[in-house]
Motif scaffolding. Structure first.
Motif, PDB file in Angstrom:
ATOM      1  N   ASP A 102       0.830  -1.208   0.000  1.00  8.96           N
ATOM      2  CA  ASP A 102       0.000   0.000   0.000  1.00  8.96           C
ATOM      3  C   ASP A 102       0.864   1.257   0.000  1.00  8.96           C
ATOM      4  O   ASP A 102       0.542   2.246  -0.678  1.00  8.96           O
ATOM      5  CB  ASP A 102      -0.918  -0.012   1.222  1.00  8.96           C
ATOM      6  N   PHE A 103       1.967   1.230   0.729  1.00  7.82           N
ATOM      7  CA  PHE A 103       2.888   2.361   0.759  1.00  7.82           C
ATOM      8  C   PHE A 103       3.463   2.629  -0.632  1.00  7.82           C
ATOM      9  O   PHE A 103       3.529   3.776  -1.086  1.00  7.82           O
ATOM     10  CB  PHE A 103       4.012   2.083   1.757  1.00  7.82           C
ATOM     11  N   VAL A 104       3.881   1.571  -1.315  1.00  7.00           N
ATOM     12  CA  VAL A 104       4.415   1.725  -2.672  1.00  7.00           C
ATOM     13  C   VAL A 104       3.340   2.252  -3.609  1.00  7.00           C
ATOM     14  O   VAL A 104       3.592   3.139  -4.442  1.00  7.00           O
ATOM     15  CB  VAL A 104       4.978   0.384  -3.183  1.00  7.00           C
ATOM     16  N   ASP A 105       2.118   1.742  -3.481  1.00  7.76           N
ATOM     17  CA  ASP A 105       1.015   2.208  -4.325  1.00  7.76           C
ATOM     18  C   ASP A 105       0.769   3.708  -4.127  1.00  7.76           C
ATOM     19  O   ASP A 105       0.551   4.444  -5.092  1.00  7.76           O
ATOM     20  CB  ASP A 105      -0.251   1.409  -4.011  1.00  7.76           C
ATOM     21  N   ARG A 106       0.832   4.153  -2.883  1.00  9.04           N
ATOM     22  CA  ARG A 106       0.631   5.580  -2.599  1.00  9.04           C
ATOM     23  C   ARG A 106       1.782   6.415  -3.166  1.00  9.04           C
ATOM     24  O   ARG A 106       1.575   7.531  -3.665  1.00  9.04           O
ATOM     25  CB  ARG A 106       0.501   5.801  -1.091  1.00  9.04           C
ATOM     26  N   LEU A 107       3.003   5.879  -3.089  1.00 10.86           N
ATOM     27  CA  LEU A 107       4.144   6.581  -3.675  1.00 10.86           C
ATOM     28  C   LEU A 107       3.958   6.752  -5.181  1.00 10.86           C
ATOM     29  O   LEU A 107       4.220   7.822  -5.738  1.00 10.86           O
ATOM     30  CB  LEU A 107       5.445   5.810  -3.409  1.00 10.86           C
ATOM     31  N   VAL A 108       3.523   5.685  -5.826  1.00 12.99           N
ATOM     32  CA  VAL A 108       3.338   5.725  -7.280  1.00 12.99           C
ATOM     33  C   VAL A 108       2.273   6.743  -7.656  1.00 12.99           C
ATOM     34  O   VAL A 108       2.431   7.514  -8.614  1.00 12.99           O
ATOM     35  CB  VAL A 108       2.984   4.322  -7.813  1.00 12.99           C
ATOM     36  N   ARG A 109       1.168   6.771  -6.903  1.00 17.15           N
ATOM     37  CA  ARG A 109       0.091   7.719  -7.213  1.00 17.15           C
ATOM     38  C   ARG A 109       0.480   9.158  -6.905  1.00 17.15           C
ATOM     39  O   ARG A 109      -0.015  10.088  -7.532  1.00 17.15           O
ATOM     40  CB  ARG A 109      -1.171   7.321  -6.447  1.00 17.15           C
ATOM     41  N   ALA A 110       1.398   9.340  -5.943  1.00 17.59           N
ATOM     42  CA  ALA A 110       1.804  10.695  -5.562  1.00 17.59           C
ATOM     43  C   ALA A 110       2.900  11.270  -6.447  1.00 17.59           C
ATOM     44  O   ALA A 110       3.113  12.476  -6.475  1.00 17.59           O
ATOM     45  CB  ALA A 110       2.274  10.702  -4.110  1.00 17.59           C
ATOM     46  N   LYS A 111       3.570  10.431  -7.218  1.00 12.71           N
ATOM     47  CA  LYS A 111       4.750  10.874  -7.954  1.00 12.71           C
ATOM     48  C   LYS A 111       4.424  11.710  -9.180  1.00 12.71           C
ATOM     49  O   LYS A 111       5.272  12.442  -9.695  1.00 12.71           O
ATOM     50  CB  LYS A 111       5.586   9.672  -8.392  1.00 12.71           C
ATOM     51  N   GLY A 112       3.213  11.627  -9.700  1.00 13.44           N
ATOM     52  CA  GLY A 112       2.891  12.324 -10.939  1.00 13.44           C
ATOM     53  C   GLY A 112       3.555  11.655 -12.130  1.00 13.44           C
ATOM     54  O   GLY A 112       3.542  10.438 -12.259  1.00 13.44           O
ATOM     55  N   GLU A 113       4.183  12.474 -12.975  1.00 12.25           N
ATOM     56  CA  GLU A 113       4.800  11.944 -14.189  1.00 12.25           C
ATOM     57  C   GLU A 113       6.248  11.518 -13.984  1.00 12.25           C
ATOM     58  O   GLU A 113       6.849  10.927 -14.865  1.00 12.25           O
ATOM     59  CB  GLU A 113       4.730  13.008 -15.297  1.00 12.25           C
ATOM     60  N   GLY A 114       6.835  11.843 -12.851  1.00 13.18           N
ATOM     61  CA  GLY A 114       8.248  11.562 -12.637  1.00 13.18           C
ATOM     62  C   GLY A 114       8.503  10.152 -12.130  1.00 13.18           C
ATOM     63  O   GLY A 114       7.597   9.308 -12.080  1.00 13.18           O
TER      64      GLY A 114
END
Length: 239
Positions: A102-114
């Motif tokens: 879940d932490f990784v999923d949130r990181l991916v969604r928060a990163k935007g295009e980068g």
């Protein structure tokens, strides 16, 4: 080699943690994607990696090595009670794995295009003994240590070794014991303290590079050494 029932993407390397990482980066990632992965996850380890013990941790070394290659990486570690070396079915391990995913999923969604994280960034994540309702908290590696390592001549006499079934192993080795002292007030933000009440997340520098102030000190010290009289027994002598 692979293990039955775990799918085609499970591989076992009979070697050190970094050897397993390199096999994944240099062999399997190239076979699968033709390039390095976007993110490296190391762990979850059975036992937290906090404080000074991180320098001897294979879990953390994996994240460090990946970051040195420019790949964002996260080291994950949980409590001692997550181990199950027989059935590999400890329910708390599944809970920790779900929180990590879940932490990784949130990181991916928060990163935007980068990228998932800035290039060369490594995180050290440690879960408390009861991770279910724990809050996520930014921490630092710091100076507080909950574990103490020492070399002993007879592991069979060490309580920590006996807890792992080594009561009949009358051999020398490294023993790990729990430090019972409380953190000082200025250590409450250190990951060894934070991870006892929350899920601590610390950002790590790559490898062992010193600070600018430390390099300035070294440069001035060596300059003074080279301009001083040189005795034959000195280790550093200017030509």
């Amino acid at each position: 080699m692979t293990r039955d029932g775990l799918g085609p993407d499970f591989f076992y390397v009979n070697g050190t943690p970094v050897m397993a990482l390199l096999y994944g980066l240099d062999i399997k990632a190239q076979e699968r994607w033709g390039r390095p992965p976007d993110l490296v996850l190391s762990g979850p380890n059975e036992g937290r990696n906090t404080g000074y013990i991180v320098v001897s941790s294979g879990t953390v070394s994996n994240a460090q090595y990946a970051a040195m290659r420019g790949i964002p990486a996260i080291a994950l570690s949980a409590g001692e009670d997550t181990r199950d070396n027989v059935a590999l079915a400890n329910p708390k391990s599944r809970e920790v794995a779900g929180l990590a995913a879940d932490f990784v999923d949130r990181l991916v969604r928060a990163k935007g295009e980068g990228p998932v994280m800035p290039m060369g960034t490594a995180l050290n994540v440690n879960f408390p003994d009861d991770p279910g309702d724990a809050q996520w908290s930014v921490a630092r590696i710091g100076t507080f240590n909950r574990y103490s390592l020492k070399f002993v001549t007879d592991l069979s006499q060490e309580p920590s070794a006996r807890a792992y079934g080594l009561e009949d192993v009358k051999l020398p080795g490294v023993s790990v014991s729990i430090v019972s002292t409380a953190p000082a007030e200025d250590q409450n933000g250190d990951e060894a303290a934070v991870s006892e009440r929350a899920i601590s997340v610390s950002v790590m520098q790559i490898a062992y590079d010193g600070s600018d102030d430390q390099r300035d000190w070294l440069a001035s010290t060596m300059a003074a050494m080279s301009s001083s009289p040189c005795e034959p027994a000195e280790a550093a002598c200017a030509e």
